[in-house]
Scaffold this motif. Structure first.
Motif, mmCIF file in Angstrom:
data_model
loop_
_atom_site.group_PDB
_atom_site.id
_atom_site.type_symbol
_atom_site.label_atom_id
_atom_site.label_comp_id
_atom_site.label_asym_id
_atom_site.label_seq_id
_atom_site.Cartn_x
_atom_site.Cartn_y
_atom_site.Cartn_z
ATOM 1 N N ALA A 1 0.561 -1.132 0.134
ATOM 2 C CA ALA A 1 0.141 -0.002 -0.186
ATOM 3 C C ALA A 1 0.775 1.228 -0.133
ATOM 4 O O ALA A 1 0.443 2.119 -0.763
ATOM 5 N N ASP A 2 1.779 1.124 0.939
ATOM 6 C CA ASP A 2 2.887 2.431 0.865
ATOM 7 C C ASP A 2 3.486 2.639 -0.356
ATOM 8 O O ASP A 2 3.885 3.805 -0.942
ATOM 9 N N GLY A 3 3.722 1.535 -1.234
ATOM 10 C CA GLY A 3 4.315 1.737 -2.640
ATOM 11 C C GLY A 3 3.544 2.447 -3.464
ATOM 12 O O GLY A 3 3.929 3.295 -4.312
ATOM 13 N N HIS A 4 2.119 2.316 -3.307
ATOM 14 C CA HIS A 4 1.214 2.949 -4.161
ATOM 15 C C HIS A 4 0.979 4.696 -3.854
ATOM 16 O O HIS A 4 1.052 5.278 -4.683
ATOM 17 N N VAL A 5 1.110 4.739 -2.508
ATOM 18 C CA VAL A 5 1.298 6.248 -2.026
ATOM 19 C C VAL A 5 2.429 7.001 -2.541
ATOM 20 O O VAL A 5 2.419 8.085 -3.065
ATOM 21 N N LYS A 6 3.652 6.338 -2.511
ATOM 22 C CA LYS A 6 4.924 7.023 -2.971
ATOM 23 C C LYS A 6 4.955 7.257 -4.436
ATOM 24 O O LYS A 6 5.261 8.061 -5.089
ATOM 25 N N ASN B 1 9.072 -3.174 -9.630
ATOM 26 C CA ASN B 1 8.880 -4.497 -8.986
ATOM 27 C C ASN B 1 8.657 -3.900 -7.749
ATOM 28 O O ASN B 1 9.330 -3.115 -7.018
ATOM 29 N N LEU B 2 7.424 -4.504 -7.210
ATOM 30 C CA LEU B 2 7.184 -4.156 -5.672
ATOM 31 C C LEU B 2 7.318 -5.606 -4.893
ATOM 32 O O LEU B 2 6.452 -6.308 -4.928
ATOM 33 N N GLY B 3 8.311 -6.099 -4.106
ATOM 34 C CA GLY B 3 8.671 -7.090 -3.562
ATOM 35 C C GLY B 3 9.921 -6.915 -2.433
ATOM 36 O O GLY B 3 10.484 -5.720 -2.378
ATOM 37 N N THR B 4 10.243 -7.885 -1.494
ATOM 38 C CA THR B 4 11.094 -7.602 -0.592
ATOM 39 C C THR B 4 12.387 -8.079 -1.114
ATOM 40 O O THR B 4 13.236 -7.493 -0.582
ATOM 41 N N THR C 1 15.517 -3.117 -6.147
ATOM 42 C CA THR C 1 16.528 -1.920 -6.106
ATOM 43 C C THR C 1 15.714 -0.849 -6.849
ATOM 44 O O THR C 1 16.143 0.243 -6.240
ATOM 45 N N TYR C 2 15.236 -1.018 -7.859
ATOM 46 C CA TYR C 2 14.811 0.065 -8.690
ATOM 47 C C TYR C 2 13.836 0.851 -7.813
ATOM 48 O O TYR C 2 13.647 2.037 -7.861
ATOM 49 N N ALA C 3 12.806 0.021 -7.109
ATOM 50 C CA ALA C 3 11.728 0.738 -6.315
ATOM 51 C C ALA C 3 12.417 1.869 -5.113
ATOM 52 O O ALA C 3 11.809 2.890 -5.190
ATOM 53 N N LYS C 4 13.554 1.390 -4.676
ATOM 54 C CA LYS C 4 14.354 2.105 -3.806
ATOM 55 C C LYS C 4 14.622 3.369 -4.455
ATOM 56 O O LYS C 4 14.693 4.570 -3.883
ATOM 57 N N ILE D 1 14.057 4.743 -7.374
ATOM 58 C CA ILE D 1 12.894 5.839 -7.898
ATOM 59 C C ILE D 1 11.962 6.312 -7.087
ATOM 60 O O ILE D 1 11.395 7.366 -7.298
ATOM 61 N N LEU D 2 11.525 5.430 -6.252
ATOM 62 C CA LEU D 2 10.323 5.748 -5.331
ATOM 63 C C LEU D 2 10.897 6.102 -3.952
ATOM 64 O O LEU D 2 10.201 6.627 -2.906
ATOM 65 N N GLY D 3 11.856 5.721 -3.456
ATOM 66 C CA GLY D 3 12.416 5.675 -2.127
ATOM 67 C C GLY D 3 11.524 4.769 -1.363
ATOM 68 O O GLY D 3 11.417 4.987 0.075
ATOM 69 N N TRP D 4 11.288 3.564 -1.777
ATOM 70 C CA TRP D 4 10.411 2.617 -1.214
ATOM 71 C C TRP D 4 11.110 1.355 -0.927
ATOM 72 O O TRP D 4 11.811 0.684 -1.949
ATOM 73 N N GLU D 5 11.172 0.887 0.134
ATOM 74 C CA GLU D 5 11.386 -0.612 0.479
ATOM 75 C C GLU D 5 10.532 -1.275 1.329
ATOM 76 O O GLU D 5 9.934 -0.673 2.217
ATOM 77 N N ALA D 6 10.382 -2.512 1.250
ATOM 78 C CA ALA D 6 9.523 -3.267 2.235
ATOM 79 C C ALA D 6 10.218 -3.196 3.577
ATOM 80 O O ALA D 6 11.417 -3.790 3.679
ATOM 81 N N THR D 7 9.517 -2.977 4.567
ATOM 82 C CA THR D 7 10.245 -2.852 5.814
ATOM 83 C C THR D 7 9.462 -4.347 6.937
ATOM 84 O O THR D 7 10.110 -4.143 7.920
ATOM 85 N N ARG D 8 8.424 -4.730 6.450
ATOM 86 C CA ARG D 8 7.790 -5.754 7.409
ATOM 87 C C ARG D 8 8.482 -7.274 7.129
ATOM 88 O O ARG D 8 8.559 -7.683 6.096
#
Ligand code: NAD
Ligand code: WQD
Length: 339
Positions: A239-244, A259-262, A303-306, A308-315
Protein backbone atom coordinates in the motif's frame (compact mmCIF):
# COMPACT_ATOMS: atom_id res chain seq x y z
CA UNK A 1 -6.11 15.91 -4.56
CA UNK A 2 -8.93 13.52 -5.54
CA UNK A 3 -7.88 9.95 -6.23
CA UNK A 4 -10.24 7.47 -7.82
CA UNK A 5 -9.47 4.01 -6.46
CA UNK A 6 -11.01 1.38 -8.73
CA UNK A 7 -11.38 -1.93 -6.89
CA UNK A 8 -10.83 0.01 -3.68
CA UNK A 9 -13.04 -2.31 -1.61
CA UNK A 10 -10.85 -5.33 -2.39
CA UNK A 11 -7.91 -6.73 -0.47
CA UNK A 12 -5.07 -4.47 -1.61
CA UNK A 13 -7.33 -1.51 -2.39
CA UNK A 14 -8.85 -1.33 1.09
CA UNK A 15 -5.41 -1.32 2.73
CA UNK A 16 -4.16 1.30 0.30
CA UNK A 17 -7.13 3.59 1.04
CA UNK A 18 -5.95 3.85 4.66
CA UNK A 19 -2.52 5.13 3.73
CA UNK A 20 -3.88 7.43 1.01
CA UNK A 21 -6.22 9.09 3.50
CA UNK A 22 -3.49 9.31 6.12
CA UNK A 23 -1.28 10.96 3.48
CA UNK A 24 -3.98 13.61 2.91
CA UNK A 25 -5.45 12.41 -0.39
CA UNK A 26 -9.23 12.57 -0.97
CA UNK A 27 -10.27 9.06 -1.84
CA UNK A 28 -13.19 7.95 -4.00
CA UNK A 29 -13.67 4.20 -4.03
CA UNK A 30 -15.27 2.71 -7.14
CA UNK A 31 -16.11 -0.99 -7.03
CA UNK A 32 -18.71 -3.38 -8.43
CA UNK A 33 -18.35 -5.71 -5.42
CA UNK A 34 -17.81 -8.74 -7.64
CA UNK A 35 -15.07 -9.83 -5.23
CA UNK A 36 -15.50 -7.58 -2.21
CA UNK A 37 -17.90 -6.57 0.50
CA UNK A 38 -19.07 -3.09 1.55
CA UNK A 39 -18.09 -4.10 5.06
CA UNK A 40 -14.40 -3.69 4.16
CA UNK A 41 -14.92 0.02 3.52
CA UNK A 42 -16.98 0.44 6.71
CA UNK A 43 -14.06 -0.98 8.61
CA UNK A 44 -11.57 1.25 6.81
CA UNK A 45 -13.76 4.20 7.84
CA UNK A 46 -13.41 3.10 11.48
CA UNK A 47 -9.64 2.84 11.14
CA UNK A 48 -9.20 6.28 9.58
CA UNK A 49 -12.00 7.93 11.57
CA UNK A 50 -13.74 9.48 8.58
CA UNK A 51 -16.34 8.68 5.95
CA UNK A 52 -15.17 7.43 2.58
CA UNK A 53 -16.92 8.19 -0.69
CA UNK A 54 -17.96 4.83 -2.06
CA UNK A 55 -19.49 4.45 -5.49
CA UNK A 56 -20.90 1.19 -6.74
CA UNK A 57 -20.17 0.78 -10.41
CA UNK A 58 -18.42 -1.23 -13.06
CA UNK A 59 -15.36 -0.03 -14.96
CA UNK A 60 -16.87 -1.47 -18.14
CA UNK A 61 -19.85 0.82 -17.75
CA UNK A 62 -19.09 4.19 -19.32
CA UNK A 63 -22.05 5.90 -17.64
CA UNK A 64 -21.00 4.71 -14.20
CA UNK A 65 -17.56 6.21 -14.77
CA UNK A 66 -18.79 9.45 -16.36
CA UNK A 67 -21.00 10.01 -13.32
CA UNK A 68 -18.00 9.82 -11.01
CA UNK A 69 -15.83 12.07 -13.15
CA UNK A 70 -18.71 14.56 -13.45
CA UNK A 71 -19.19 14.57 -9.68
CA UNK A 72 -15.53 14.96 -8.71
CA UNK A 73 -12.50 16.51 -10.30
CA UNK A 74 -10.37 13.37 -10.28
CA UNK A 75 -6.62 14.06 -10.41
CA UNK A 76 -5.35 10.49 -10.68
CA UNK A 77 -6.57 6.90 -10.71
CA UNK A 78 -5.18 3.91 -8.87
CA UNK A 79 -6.51 1.03 -10.88
CA UNK A 80 -6.91 -2.15 -8.81
CA UNK A 81 -10.20 -3.32 -10.32
CA UNK A 82 -9.76 -6.66 -11.99
CA UNK A 83 -10.36 -10.37 -11.72
CA UNK A 84 -7.37 -12.31 -10.43
CA UNK A 85 -8.06 -16.04 -10.14
CA UNK A 86 -5.57 -17.79 -12.41
CA UNK A 87 -7.48 -21.12 -12.60
CA UNK A 88 -10.79 -19.42 -13.37
CA UNK A 89 -9.10 -17.38 -16.09
CA UNK A 90 -8.14 -20.63 -17.86
CA UNK A 91 -11.75 -21.85 -17.71
CA UNK A 92 -13.33 -18.50 -18.57
CA UNK A 93 -10.79 -16.54 -20.62
CA UNK A 94 -13.33 -14.18 -22.20
CA UNK A 95 -14.64 -13.16 -18.79
CA UNK A 96 -11.09 -12.11 -17.86
CA UNK A 97 -10.35 -10.33 -21.12
CA UNK A 98 -13.68 -8.53 -20.90
CA UNK A 99 -13.37 -7.48 -17.29
CA UNK A 100 -9.68 -6.66 -17.18
CA UNK A 101 -8.81 -5.48 -20.69
CA UNK A 102 -12.13 -4.06 -21.88
CA UNK A 103 -12.65 -2.52 -18.42
CA UNK A 104 -9.28 -0.77 -18.60
CA UNK A 105 -9.98 0.51 -22.12
CA UNK A 106 -13.27 2.09 -21.02
CA UNK A 107 -11.61 3.53 -17.91
CA UNK A 108 -8.81 5.15 -19.92
CA UNK A 109 -11.22 6.54 -22.51
CA UNK A 110 -13.37 8.14 -19.84
CA UNK A 111 -10.28 9.43 -18.02
CA UNK A 112 -9.05 11.09 -21.23
CA UNK A 113 -12.43 12.69 -21.88
CA UNK A 114 -12.23 14.26 -18.43
CA UNK A 115 -8.58 15.29 -18.87
CA UNK A 116 -7.39 12.97 -16.14
CA UNK A 117 -4.29 11.23 -17.49
CA UNK A 118 -2.48 9.87 -14.45
CA UNK A 119 -2.80 6.18 -13.65
CA UNK A 120 -1.10 3.74 -11.29
CA UNK A 121 -1.81 0.21 -12.49
CA UNK A 122 -1.79 -3.07 -10.55
CA UNK A 123 0.38 -5.36 -12.59
CA UNK A 124 1.90 -8.58 -11.36
CA UNK A 125 5.10 -10.61 -11.24
CA UNK A 126 3.12 -13.11 -13.29
CA UNK A 127 4.19 -11.09 -16.39
CA UNK A 128 7.70 -12.61 -16.03
CA UNK A 129 6.30 -16.10 -16.76
CA UNK A 130 8.97 -18.64 -15.81
CA UNK A 131 12.00 -16.40 -15.25
CA UNK A 132 15.40 -17.69 -16.44
CA UNK A 133 16.99 -16.65 -13.15
CA UNK A 134 16.28 -14.88 -9.85
CA UNK A 135 16.17 -12.21 -8.51
CA UNK A 136 13.92 -10.80 -11.21
CA UNK A 137 14.68 -7.37 -12.67
CA UNK A 138 12.16 -5.18 -14.46
CA UNK A 139 13.96 -5.62 -17.79
CA UNK A 140 13.61 -9.42 -17.82
CA UNK A 141 11.73 -10.96 -20.76
CA UNK A 142 7.95 -10.99 -20.37
CA UNK A 143 5.54 -13.81 -21.06
CA UNK A 144 2.26 -15.19 -19.83
CA UNK A 145 1.15 -18.71 -19.08
CA UNK A 146 -2.58 -18.08 -18.56
CA UNK A 147 -5.32 -15.61 -19.59
CA UNK A 148 -5.06 -13.70 -16.29
CA UNK A 149 -1.35 -13.09 -16.86
CA UNK A 150 -1.97 -12.22 -20.51
CA UNK A 151 -4.56 -9.64 -19.46
CA UNK A 152 -1.92 -7.95 -17.26
CA UNK A 153 0.71 -8.09 -20.01
CA UNK A 154 -1.69 -6.67 -22.57
CA UNK A 155 -2.82 -3.83 -20.29
CA UNK A 156 0.83 -2.93 -19.66
CA UNK A 157 1.41 -2.75 -23.43
CA UNK A 158 -1.81 -0.81 -23.95
CA UNK A 159 -0.80 1.80 -21.36
CA UNK A 160 2.64 2.11 -22.97
CA UNK A 161 0.99 2.70 -26.36
CA UNK A 162 -1.31 5.26 -24.81
CA UNK A 163 1.70 7.18 -23.51
CA UNK A 164 3.39 7.00 -26.92
CA UNK A 165 0.25 8.43 -28.51
CA UNK A 166 -0.04 11.22 -25.95
CA UNK A 167 2.86 12.12 -23.66
CA UNK A 168 0.51 13.92 -21.28
CA UNK A 169 -0.27 10.50 -19.77
CA UNK A 170 1.55 9.63 -16.55
CA UNK A 171 1.67 5.86 -16.15
CA UNK A 172 3.17 3.79 -13.34
CA UNK A 173 3.03 0.01 -13.70
CA UNK A 174 3.52 -1.69 -10.35
CA UNK A 175 4.42 -5.37 -10.56
CA UNK A 176 3.47 -6.93 -7.26
CA UNK A 177 5.05 -10.12 -6.04
CA UNK A 178 3.01 -12.08 -3.42
CA UNK A 179 0.98 -9.74 -1.17
CA UNK A 180 0.06 -11.21 2.22
CA UNK A 181 -0.76 -10.01 5.75
CA UNK A 182 -3.31 -7.51 6.94
CA UNK A 183 -3.68 -4.17 8.69
CA UNK A 184 -2.45 -4.42 12.31
CA UNK A 185 -5.96 -3.62 13.62
CA UNK A 186 -7.02 -7.12 12.57
CA UNK A 187 -10.27 -5.67 11.22
CA UNK A 188 -9.52 -5.85 7.49
CA UNK A 189 -7.71 -8.50 5.50
CA UNK A 190 -7.86 -10.95 2.63
CA UNK A 191 -11.27 -12.62 2.34
CA UNK A 192 -11.30 -14.95 -0.65
CA UNK A 193 -14.61 -16.43 -1.77
CA UNK A 194 -14.70 -20.23 -1.50
CA UNK A 195 -11.59 -22.34 -1.21
CA UNK A 196 -8.50 -20.11 -1.34
CA UNK A 197 -6.15 -20.58 -4.29
CA UNK A 198 -3.32 -18.67 -2.69
CA UNK A 199 -1.02 -20.08 -0.06
CA UNK A 200 -1.34 -17.58 2.78
CA UNK A 201 -5.15 -17.52 3.12
CA UNK A 202 -5.12 -21.32 2.87
CA UNK A 203 -2.57 -21.58 5.69
CA UNK A 204 -4.56 -19.08 7.79
CA UNK A 205 -7.81 -20.99 7.27
CA UNK A 206 -6.06 -24.26 8.16
CA UNK A 207 -4.66 -22.74 11.36
CA UNK A 208 -8.10 -21.45 12.35
CA UNK A 209 -9.67 -24.86 11.66
CA UNK A 210 -11.75 -24.06 8.56
CA UNK A 211 -9.56 -26.36 6.43
CA UNK A 212 -8.31 -29.76 7.57
CA UNK A 213 -4.83 -29.60 6.06
CA UNK A 214 -2.73 -27.73 3.54
CA UNK A 215 -1.70 -29.49 0.33
CA UNK A 216 1.90 -28.54 -0.40
CA UNK A 217 2.12 -28.52 -4.18
CA UNK A 218 5.40 -30.32 -4.86
CA UNK A 219 8.50 -30.96 -2.74
CA UNK A 220 10.87 -31.76 -5.58
CA UNK A 221 11.65 -28.26 -6.88
CA UNK A 222 15.21 -27.04 -7.08
CA UNK A 223 14.91 -24.95 -3.90
CA UNK A 224 16.41 -25.20 -0.39
CA UNK A 225 13.70 -27.60 0.85
CA UNK A 226 12.12 -28.67 -2.45
CA UNK A 227 8.97 -26.54 -2.08
CA UNK A 228 8.17 -23.46 -4.18
CA UNK A 229 9.85 -20.17 -3.27
CA UNK A 230 8.07 -16.80 -3.51
CA UNK A 231 8.59 -13.18 -2.52
CA UNK A 232 5.89 -12.60 0.13
CA UNK A 233 5.27 -8.93 0.74
CA UNK A 234 3.22 -7.30 3.53
CA UNK A 235 0.10 -5.65 2.08
CA UNK A 236 0.77 -2.47 4.09
CA UNK A 237 4.24 -2.19 2.51
CA UNK A 238 2.57 -2.70 -0.85
CA UNK A 239 0.00 0.00 0.00
CA UNK A 240 2.84 2.36 0.88
CA UNK A 241 4.37 1.72 -2.55
CA UNK A 242 1.17 3.10 -4.14
CA UNK A 243 1.24 6.27 -2.07
CA UNK A 244 4.90 6.82 -3.01
CA UNK A 245 4.12 6.19 -6.69
CA UNK A 246 1.31 8.74 -6.55
CA UNK A 247 3.45 11.29 -4.70
CA UNK A 248 6.01 11.13 -7.52
CA UNK A 249 3.82 10.53 -10.56
CA UNK A 250 4.08 14.07 -11.89
CA UNK A 251 7.89 13.88 -11.92
CA UNK A 252 7.91 11.06 -14.45
CA UNK A 253 8.30 11.71 -18.16
CA UNK A 254 8.06 8.12 -19.30
CA UNK A 255 6.12 5.01 -18.40
CA UNK A 256 7.64 3.69 -15.17
CA UNK A 257 7.62 -0.03 -14.41
CA UNK A 258 8.49 -1.09 -10.88
CA UNK A 259 8.79 -4.38 -9.02
CA UNK A 260 7.25 -4.28 -5.57
CA UNK A 261 8.68 -7.13 -3.53
CA UNK A 262 11.01 -7.63 -0.59
CA UNK A 263 13.82 -9.21 -2.58
CA UNK A 264 13.75 -12.29 -0.34
CA UNK A 265 12.26 -15.66 -1.22
CA UNK A 266 10.61 -18.02 1.27
CA UNK A 267 9.48 -21.57 0.60
CA UNK A 268 6.03 -23.01 1.31
CA UNK A 269 7.43 -24.82 4.34
CA UNK A 270 9.17 -21.65 5.58
CA UNK A 271 5.75 -19.97 5.51
CA UNK A 272 4.10 -22.87 7.34
CA UNK A 273 6.73 -22.71 10.11
CA UNK A 274 6.52 -18.93 10.42
CA UNK A 275 2.73 -19.09 10.61
CA UNK A 276 2.81 -21.78 13.29
CA UNK A 277 5.20 -19.61 15.32
CA UNK A 278 3.04 -16.49 14.92
CA UNK A 279 -0.27 -18.21 15.67
CA UNK A 280 0.75 -20.85 18.18
CA UNK A 281 -1.42 -23.23 16.08
CA UNK A 282 -0.44 -26.27 14.08
CA UNK A 283 -0.77 -26.14 10.33
CA UNK A 284 -1.13 -29.78 9.25
CA UNK A 285 0.06 -30.39 5.70
CA UNK A 286 0.45 -33.15 3.14
CA UNK A 287 2.78 -33.20 0.19
CA UNK A 288 0.75 -33.20 -3.04
CA UNK A 289 1.73 -33.23 -6.72
CA UNK A 290 3.01 -30.03 -8.31
CA UNK A 291 0.28 -27.57 -9.38
CA UNK A 292 0.14 -27.10 -13.16
CA UNK A 293 1.77 -23.85 -14.24
CA UNK A 294 3.74 -23.30 -11.00
CA UNK A 295 7.38 -22.30 -11.13
CA UNK A 296 10.15 -23.18 -8.66
CA UNK A 297 11.33 -19.72 -7.62
CA UNK A 298 10.10 -16.18 -7.99
CA UNK A 299 11.52 -13.22 -6.12
CA UNK A 300 12.18 -9.62 -6.96
CA UNK A 301 15.19 -7.48 -7.45
CA UNK A 302 13.57 -4.54 -5.66
CA UNK A 303 16.43 -2.05 -6.03
CA UNK A 304 14.70 0.09 -8.67
CA UNK A 305 11.73 0.76 -6.35
CA UNK A 306 14.15 2.11 -3.76
CA UNK A 307 15.99 4.19 -6.33
CA UNK A 308 12.98 5.74 -8.04
CA UNK A 309 10.34 5.83 -5.30
CA UNK A 310 12.45 5.71 -2.15
CA UNK A 311 10.36 2.65 -1.29
CA UNK A 312 11.42 -0.58 0.30
CA UNK A 313 9.52 -3.24 2.19
CA UNK A 314 10.08 -2.97 5.94
CA UNK A 315 7.85 -5.67 7.44
CA UNK A 316 9.23 -9.12 8.24
CA UNK A 317 7.79 -12.56 7.54
CA UNK A 318 6.89 -12.75 11.26
CA UNK A 319 4.84 -9.54 11.01
CA UNK A 320 3.16 -10.82 7.85
CA UNK A 321 2.10 -13.99 9.68
CA UNK A 322 1.12 -12.24 12.93
CA UNK A 323 -1.06 -9.71 11.12
CA UNK A 324 -2.62 -12.34 8.90
CA UNK A 325 -3.38 -14.44 11.99
CA UNK A 326 -4.92 -11.49 13.88
CA UNK A 327 -7.28 -10.88 10.96
CA UNK A 328 -8.12 -14.57 10.46
CA UNK A 329 -8.61 -15.41 14.14
CA UNK A 330 -10.76 -12.31 14.78
CA UNK A 331 -12.78 -12.95 11.60
CA UNK A 332 -12.86 -16.70 10.96
CA UNK A 333 -15.61 -16.13 8.38
CA UNK A 334 -14.01 -13.08 6.83
CA UNK A 335 -16.44 -10.18 6.38
CA UNK A 336 -19.49 -12.43 6.67
CA UNK A 337 -21.84 -11.57 9.48
CA UNK A 338 -21.50 -14.68 11.68
CA UNK A 339 -18.11 -13.66 13.10
P1 NAD B 1 -9.48 -8.20 -5.03
O1 NAD B 1 -10.29 -9.14 -5.83
O2 NAD B 1 -9.57 -8.28 -3.55
O3 NAD B 1 -9.78 -6.68 -5.46
C1 NAD B 1 -10.19 -6.34 -6.76
C2 NAD B 1 -11.41 -5.46 -6.62
O4 NAD B 1 -11.86 -5.05 -7.90
C3 NAD B 1 -12.59 -6.17 -5.94
O5 NAD B 1 -13.05 -5.35 -4.90
C4 NAD B 1 -13.62 -6.32 -7.06
O6 NAD B 1 -14.95 -6.30 -6.56
C5 NAD B 1 -13.27 -5.14 -7.94
N1 NAD B 1 -13.64 -5.30 -9.36
C6 NAD B 1 -13.36 -6.35 -10.17
N2 NAD B 1 -13.84 -6.12 -11.40
C7 NAD B 1 -14.42 -4.90 -11.38
C8 NAD B 1 -15.11 -4.13 -12.34
N3 NAD B 1 -15.30 -4.57 -13.59
N4 NAD B 1 -15.56 -2.91 -11.99
C9 NAD B 1 -15.39 -2.45 -10.73
N5 NAD B 1 -14.77 -3.15 -9.76
C10 NAD B 1 -14.29 -4.37 -10.09
O7 NAD B 1 -7.96 -8.38 -5.50
P2 NAD B 1 -6.63 -7.77 -4.88
O8 NAD B 1 -5.82 -8.90 -4.37
O9 NAD B 1 -6.92 -6.62 -4.01
O10 NAD B 1 -5.93 -7.28 -6.23
C11 NAD B 1 -6.04 -5.95 -6.70
C12 NAD B 1 -5.34 -5.86 -8.04
O11 NAD B 1 -3.98 -6.28 -7.89
C13 NAD B 1 -5.94 -6.76 -9.12
O12 NAD B 1 -5.90 -6.07 -10.35
C14 NAD B 1 -5.00 -7.95 -9.15
O13 NAD B 1 -4.96 -8.56 -10.41
C15 NAD B 1 -3.67 -7.28 -8.83
N6 NAD B 1 -2.69 -8.20 -8.22
C16 NAD B 1 -3.04 -8.93 -7.13
C17 NAD B 1 -2.11 -9.81 -6.59
C18 NAD B 1 -2.48 -10.68 -5.42
O14 NAD B 1 -1.82 -11.71 -5.20
N7 NAD B 1 -3.46 -10.33 -4.61
C19 NAD B 1 -0.84 -9.91 -7.14
C20 NAD B 1 -0.51 -9.13 -8.25
C21 NAD B 1 -1.46 -8.27 -8.78
C1 WQD C 1 2.54 -19.67 -3.63
C2 WQD C 1 3.29 -20.98 -3.42
C3 WQD C 1 2.34 -22.83 -4.62
C4 WQD C 1 -1.44 -22.96 -2.41
C5 WQD C 1 -0.39 -16.35 -7.67
C6 WQD C 1 -0.69 -15.90 -9.06
C7 WQD C 1 0.04 -14.63 -9.38
C8 WQD C 1 -0.22 -13.55 -8.30
C9 WQD C 1 -0.08 -14.09 -6.91
C10 WQD C 1 -1.91 -12.07 -9.02
C11 WQD C 1 3.47 -21.79 -4.69
C12 WQD C 1 2.23 -23.06 -3.14
C13 WQD C 1 -0.18 -22.63 -2.87
C14 WQD C 1 -1.62 -24.21 -1.75
C15 WQD C 1 0.74 -24.66 -2.03
N1 WQD C 1 -1.54 -13.06 -8.36
N2 WQD C 1 0.89 -23.46 -2.68
N3 WQD C 1 -0.51 -25.00 -1.57
O1 WQD C 1 1.26 -19.04 -7.49
O2 WQD C 1 3.06 -17.49 -6.62
O3 WQD C 1 1.01 -16.56 -7.54
O4 WQD C 1 -0.79 -15.31 -6.75
O5 WQD C 1 -1.28 -11.46 -9.86
O6 WQD C 1 -0.37 -14.23 -10.62
O7 WQD C 1 -0.28 -16.92 -9.97
O8 WQD C 1 0.90 -17.69 -5.37
O9 WQD C 1 -0.10 -18.14 -3.19
O10 WQD C 1 -0.94 -19.42 -5.21
O11 WQD C 1 1.31 -19.93 -4.31
O12 WQD C 1 1.69 -25.43 -1.85
O13 WQD C 1 -2.73 -24.59 -1.35
O14 WQD C 1 2.50 -21.81 -2.54
O15 WQD C 1 2.65 -24.03 -5.28
O16 WQD C 1 4.72 -22.42 -4.60
P1 WQD C 1 1.63 -17.80 -6.82
P2 WQD C 1 0.19 -18.78 -4.49
Amino acid sequence: MHILVTGGAGYIGSHTCILLIEAGYDVIVFDNFSNASKESIKRVEKIVGEEITLIEGDIRNRDDLHNVFNMYKIDAVIHFAGLKAVGESVEKPLKYYDNNIHGTIVLCEVMAEHHCKSIVFSSSATVYGDPHTTPIKENFPLSATNPYGRSKLFIEEMLRDLYISDNAWKVVLLRYFNPVGAHTSGTIGEDPYGIPNNLMPFIAQTAVGTREYLSVFGDDYDTHDGTGVRDYLHVMDLADGHVKALDKINNFNEVITINLGTGTGYSVLDMVKAFEKASGKQVPYKIAPRRAGDIAKCFADATYAKEILGWEATRSIDEMCQDSWRWQSNNPNGYKKED
